[in-house]
Design a protein around this motif. Sequence first.
Motif, PDB file in Angstrom:
ATOM      1  N   LEU A  42     -19.915  13.260  -8.504  1.00 55.58           N
ATOM      2  CA  LEU A  42     -19.967  14.089  -7.300  1.00 55.58           C
ATOM      3  C   LEU A  42     -21.365  14.670  -7.099  1.00 55.58           C
ATOM      4  CD1 LEU A  42     -16.551  15.996  -7.463  1.00 55.58           C
ATOM      5  CD2 LEU A  42     -17.084  13.821  -6.365  1.00 55.58           C
ATOM      6  N   THR A  43     -21.989  15.098  -8.183  1.00 57.37           N
ATOM      7  CA  THR A  43     -23.353  15.626  -8.074  1.00 57.37           C
ATOM      8  C   THR A  43     -24.308  14.561  -7.553  1.00 57.37           C
ATOM      9  OG1 THR A  43     -22.926  17.128  -9.933  1.00 57.37           O
ATOM     10  CG2 THR A  43     -25.227  16.735  -9.331  1.00 57.37           C
ATOM     11  N   ALA A  44     -24.213  13.364  -8.111  1.00 52.73           N
ATOM     12  CA  ALA A  44     -25.092  12.274  -7.675  1.00 52.73           C
ATOM     13  C   ALA A  44     -24.883  11.956  -6.204  1.00 52.73           C
ATOM     14  CB  ALA A  44     -24.845  11.039  -8.544  1.00 52.73           C
ATOM     15  N   ALA A  45     -23.623  11.919  -5.768  1.00 56.39           N
ATOM     16  CA  ALA A  45     -23.350  11.622  -4.360  1.00 56.39           C
ATOM     17  C   ALA A  45     -23.892  12.721  -3.461  1.00 56.39           C
ATOM     18  CB  ALA A  45     -21.846  11.460  -4.149  1.00 56.39           C
ATOM     19  N   GLY A  46     -23.715  13.976  -3.860  1.00 51.39           N
ATOM     20  CA  GLY A  46     -24.160  15.086  -3.024  1.00 51.39           C
ATOM     21  C   GLY A  46     -25.660  15.233  -2.933  1.00 51.39           C
ATOM     22  N   VAL A  47     -26.398  14.711  -3.920  1.00 58.87           N
ATOM     23  CA  VAL A  47     -27.861  14.834  -3.923  1.00 58.87           C
ATOM     24  C   VAL A  47     -28.539  13.534  -3.509  1.00 58.87           C
ATOM     25  CG1 VAL A  47     -29.884  15.279  -5.376  1.00 58.87           C
ATOM     26  CG2 VAL A  47     -27.820  16.663  -5.661  1.00 58.87           C
ATOM     27  N   LEU A  48     -28.147  12.431  -4.117  1.00 54.83           N
ATOM     28  CA  LEU A  48     -28.868  11.180  -3.910  1.00 54.83           C
ATOM     29  C   LEU A  48     -28.634  10.583  -2.527  1.00 54.83           C
ATOM     30  CD1 LEU A  48     -28.430   9.466  -7.397  1.00 54.83           C
ATOM     31  CD2 LEU A  48     -30.315  10.876  -6.547  1.00 54.83           C
ATOM     32  N   ALA A  49     -27.440  10.748  -1.960  1.00 55.86           N
ATOM     33  CA  ALA A  49     -27.187  10.194  -0.626  1.00 55.86           C
ATOM     34  C   ALA A  49     -28.105  10.819   0.427  1.00 55.86           C
ATOM     35  CB  ALA A  49     -25.713  10.360  -0.261  1.00 55.86           C
ATOM     36  N   PRO A 106     -20.531  20.926  -8.349  1.00 56.30           N
ATOM     37  CA  PRO A 106     -20.252  19.972  -9.439  1.00 56.30           C
ATOM     38  C   PRO A 106     -21.356  19.926 -10.482  1.00 56.30           C
ATOM     39  CG  PRO A 106     -20.745  18.799  -7.394  1.00 56.30           C
ATOM     40  CD  PRO A 106     -20.563  20.244  -7.039  1.00 56.30           C
ATOM     41  N   LEU A 107     -22.608  20.182 -10.102  1.00 57.49           N
ATOM     42  CA  LEU A 107     -23.680  20.231 -11.101  1.00 57.49           C
ATOM     43  C   LEU A 107     -23.438  21.358 -12.094  1.00 57.49           C
ATOM     44  CD1 LEU A 107     -26.456  19.459 -12.242  1.00 57.49           C
ATOM     45  CD2 LEU A 107     -27.489  20.976 -10.527  1.00 57.49           C
TER      46      LEU A 107
END
Length: 522
Positions: free
Chosen positions: A329-336, A359-360
Motif C-alpha cells: 500500500l505504501t508503494a502504491a500510494g507513493v510510487l504511482a 501504511p508506512l
Amino acid sequence: MLRQGGHGYVRAMNALAQPVAARRSRVALSAGRGWWPLAALTLLAAVLRISTLDLQSFWYDEAFTPVHVLHPSLWDTLHSVSHTENSPPLWYVLEWIFYRLFGDGEVSLRMLSALAGIATVPLAWGIGRELCDRRAAIGCALLVAVNPLFFWYSQEARVYALFALMVAAAMLCFLRALREPTPARMAAFALTASLALLTHYFAVFLLAAMAGWLLYERRTRRAALPALAAIGVVGLALLPLISAQGGHGTQWIGRWALSSRLQAIPQYWLSGYSGSPLGHGVELLVALPVLAAVSLGLWRLTEPRRGAPPELIAARERCAHGATIAATLTAAGVLAPVLLAILGADYLAPRNLLGAMIPLTALVAVLACAPGAGLAGAALLGTLAAGFLALSIDVDLSPRLQRGNWRGVVQALPSAPGPRVFTVPQLGSAPLEYYVGRGLHNPPRGTAVTAREVVEIGYSPLRSSAGRPPARGFVRVARLNVDGLIVYRFVAAAPTPLSEQELRAHAITLAHPEVLVARTAS
C-alpha cells in the motif's frame, strides 16, 4: 430436612457462582488493562493537538478557505469549491457545518482537523492489530499520535487530516474484509473507501492497491466485486467535478523541482512539514532508529524456522504477511504519483501523500514489534517516538518552525493615519484579508490608488531596494520583524496618488506580489 436441603442447594449454587463471578471480574479487569494504552495514546494525541490549536496564525491556504470558499449558503460554498479548489467536496461540507455552528475563528475552523487527527489514533491501533498483534497496535497508534507530520496537519484548517483519517478507516476495513470477507465487512470497506475518495483524489492510488489485493485473493474475489463496483460509481460521479476544477492553482507544483519534492517526502515523515530548517542532521538522527528497527524486524521475520516453536512460526508468518500488505500500500500510494509526475501528469506535492504515510507508519510499527524483536525493537520504537514527540513540541516552541505569523503582523500595525495600501507576496494576501477584517481588495491592474500609508511585507531574502520609500513624499517610519516576516511602514503627510503597477514593482521580495487596498482608500 427439606429446609436444610434447600439451604444446602442455595449454598452450593453460591459456591459455584463465586468462581464464575471471579472469572468474569478477572476477564473484565484484563480487558480494561488491555485497552488502557489506547486510551492513554488517544489522550496524548488530544492534548498535543487541542491545547495549542490557536497558537499559530493562519497561512495562505487556511485563510483562503474562510475568505474565498466558505459562504453562508452551502450551495455557494460548493460552487466556490468547484471553481477555486482541487479537492473533492466532503471536507468542505463538514467544514461548512463547523463554520455555521461555531463561526470562522481559528479554533473553530481547525477543530475538524484536530478531531480527525485524534480519531486516527484508534484506527491506527486497529490497523496494527490486524497486520500483526497487540504490540504492533500500540506501536502504530503511538507513532501516529506523536509524528510531527500528522500533528502539523491536525492543526491546519485544510483537508489533509481528514484525508489521513479516511485512509486509515478504509485500510482497517480492508484488512478486516481480507481476513473475513463477509457482506458486512465488504460494505464497511466500500463505505470508508468511498469517503476517502470523496476527501482527496490521491486516495485512488491506495484504494487501487487494496482493490487489487482483494481481487488477487481467490477467497475474497467474488465477495469484493459489489464493494468495488460501488467505489467505482463514486469515482465516476466525481469526474464532472474534476473537470470543472481543472487543476486550478496547481501551477506552483511544476515550478518546484521534482528532485526536491522527492527529497521532501521522507523528510516530511521524519521531521515534519516545517522540519527543513532543522537541517539534515536532525533528519538523520530520526532516521537511524527507523532503519535499525526495520532491519531488526526483517531479520526476525526471515530468520530460519528450524527448531522454532509452532506458535512463533505462526506469529512470524502473520506479521510478515501484514508487513507485505503495508509495504504494498505504501508503494502504491507513493510510487504511482511519482510515476505520473515523470510521465507529465504532475500533481506530486508531498502533502498529497499524507494518506500513504498511514501504511508506512504501520509498516515501521510492525517491523519494530515483530515476534522476536523483543526489548531491542521496543527500545528502537520508543526512541523514534521520543524523537517525534520532541519535534512536535519544538514546533510549538520555535516560531521559525511555525506558519508565517500574519496575525502578529496585523496586531503590530498601529491605527492607520489615513488610507492604507499593502504590498505582500501572493501567499500573504488571504491571511492579510482574514486578519485585517476582510476590508481589503485588489485594485484593477494599471489603475491608481490614493493612500497616506504604504505597508510592505515580505520574507527574506529581500530586494536591495527594500526600505526605500515607494514614492516621493513618503517617509519610512518603522521596520518590524514579526517572526521572520519583515514589515516596512511608509507614511506621507497627505493622501497621495500611487500607481498600482509601481507599487507592485516596489515589493520588497522577489515572490509574486499582490497589492491590497483598504476599503477606505481610493
